[in-house]
Enzyme design. Structure first.
Site, PDB file in Angstrom:
ATOM      1  N   SER A 192       0.632  -1.296   0.083  1.00  0.00           N
ATOM      2  CA  SER A 192      -0.083  -0.064   0.014  1.00  0.00           C
ATOM      3  C   SER A 192       0.792   1.153   0.003  1.00  0.00           C
ATOM      4  O   SER A 192       1.760   1.170   0.492  1.00  0.00           O
ATOM      5  CB  SER A 192      -0.808   0.057   1.219  1.00  0.00           C
ATOM      6  OG  SER A 192      -1.640  -1.248   1.223  1.00  0.00           O
TER       7      SER A 192
HETATM    8  N1  SAH Z   1      -1.175  -5.098   4.104  1.00  0.00           N
HETATM    9  C1  SAH Z   1      -0.205  -5.282   2.968  1.00  0.00           C
HETATM   10  C2  SAH Z   1      -0.981  -4.605   1.526  1.00  0.00           C
HETATM   11  C3  SAH Z   1      -1.457  -5.746   0.823  1.00  0.00           C
HETATM   12  S1  SAH Z   1      -2.652  -5.397  -0.516  1.00  0.00           S
HETATM   13  C4  SAH Z   1       1.245  -4.631   3.100  1.00  0.00           C
HETATM   14  O1  SAH Z   1       1.389  -4.029   4.121  1.00  0.00           O
HETATM   15  O2  SAH Z   1       1.948  -4.948   1.950  1.00  0.00           O
HETATM   16  C5  SAH Z   1      -3.894  -6.765  -0.036  1.00  0.00           C
HETATM   17  C6  SAH Z   1      -3.291  -7.978   0.251  1.00  0.00           C
HETATM   18  O3  SAH Z   1      -4.901  -8.766   0.848  1.00  0.00           O
HETATM   19  C7  SAH Z   1      -2.776  -8.776  -0.812  1.00  0.00           C
HETATM   20  O4  SAH Z   1      -1.815  -9.386  -0.604  1.00  0.00           O
HETATM   21  C8  SAH Z   1      -4.227  -9.955  -0.955  1.00  0.00           C
HETATM   22  O5  SAH Z   1      -3.631 -11.204  -1.686  1.00  0.00           O
HETATM   23  C9  SAH Z   1      -4.594  -9.973   0.310  1.00  0.00           C
HETATM   24  N2  SAH Z   1      -6.032 -10.610   0.192  1.00  0.00           N
HETATM   25  C10 SAH Z   1      -7.161 -10.464  -0.727  1.00  0.00           C
HETATM   26  N3  SAH Z   1      -8.090 -11.190  -0.086  1.00  0.00           N
HETATM   27  C11 SAH Z   1      -7.775 -11.754   0.996  1.00  0.00           C
HETATM   28  C12 SAH Z   1      -8.530 -12.891   1.713  1.00  0.00           C
HETATM   29  N4  SAH Z   1      -9.915 -13.121   1.708  1.00  0.00           N
HETATM   30  N5  SAH Z   1      -7.905 -13.126   2.886  1.00  0.00           N
HETATM   31  C13 SAH Z   1      -6.559 -12.947   3.085  1.00  0.00           C
HETATM   32  N6  SAH Z   1      -5.889 -12.018   2.231  1.00  0.00           N
HETATM   33  C14 SAH Z   1      -6.456 -11.644   1.188  1.00  0.00           C
END
Ligand code: SAH
Length: 215
Positions: free
Chosen positions: A64
């Protein structure tokens, strides 16, 4: 991994930029200044790591934007010792920011590769969130209740069972909406079956998807 003076200098500038955009919580700003974001990116080119922008990571996901990380973290009002559930570990950057603020972090990721990478990488740089490979929609009933829950992907709605896993007085922060844009919501659990919702402007996240991805 090297965290040079140049990296530190760029981080200071990044934090000033985030402060100018309206983030006020000094502890959040300090955590962003301390944590080397370039450690969490596949390509650690300075010009990418310390721009206030999201960046692609493995499995078609993104780390993000630093401002967004700061914004969501500020809304969580983290206190030392808070038990926090994060949905969407991704690069692990947000989880480490929460740890810097004194939270005990549980984080779920549905992309196996990202989960496996964080499981090795985060302890190697001194951070030890409890990591889970699975579907974040389900939360972690075995470890509930949580003081705070953070969804870091776009949710079509705030999952009811996640609100169930919050303590009374707890806060859930999530970008809620369709794939084009989402409204950042903070939802406070005021009693066993009541909540109060607050809206904090629009954002754009990768989607929260159901079930696990086994690639
Ligand atoms: N918090 C992260 C940003 C991640 S982007 C950071 O600091 O880098 C969002 C993430 O959510 C992605 O890695 C995606 O694979 C995950 N995601 C999407 N749907 C999900 C679900 N149902 N359960 C767990 N993770 C999920």
């Amino acid at each position: 991994m090297i965290d040079s003076y140049k990296h530190k200098g760029l981080r200071k500038k990044l934090v000033e930029g985030i402060r100018d955009k309206g983030i006020q919580d000094e502890n959040v700003l300090k955590a962003i200044e301390k944590l080397p974001r370039h450690f969490f990116m596949d390509s650690s080119f300075l010009e990418f790591a310390y721009q206030d922008k999201p960046f692609p990571i493995a499995s078609g996901q993104t780390i993000s934007q630093p401002y967004t990380v700061a914004f969501q973290t500020e809304l969580l009002k983290i206190k030392k010792g808070d038990k926090v559930l994060e949905i969407g570990t991704g690069s692990g950057y947000q989880a480490c920011i929460l740890i810097e603020l004194g939270a005990k972090v549980f984080s779920i990721e549905r992309q196996k590769k990202l989960y496996q990478k964080s499981k090795i990488f985060l302890p190697s740089i001194g951070y030890n969130p409890k990591l889970f490979y699975g579907d974040g929609y389900k939360g972690l009933p075995a470890f509930a209740p949580f003081d705070k829950i953070l969804i870091t992907a776009a949710a079509p709605f705030a999952p009811k069972n996640l609100i169930e896993q919050l303590k009374i007085g707890g806060i859930l922060v999530a970008p809620v909406g369709n794939s084009d844009f989402q409204v950042m919501k903070s939802i406070v659990k005021t009693s066993e079956n009541t909540t109060e919702e607050y809206e904090h402007g629009t954002f754009r996240f990768v989607p929260l998807l159901k079930d696990k991805a086994d690639d």
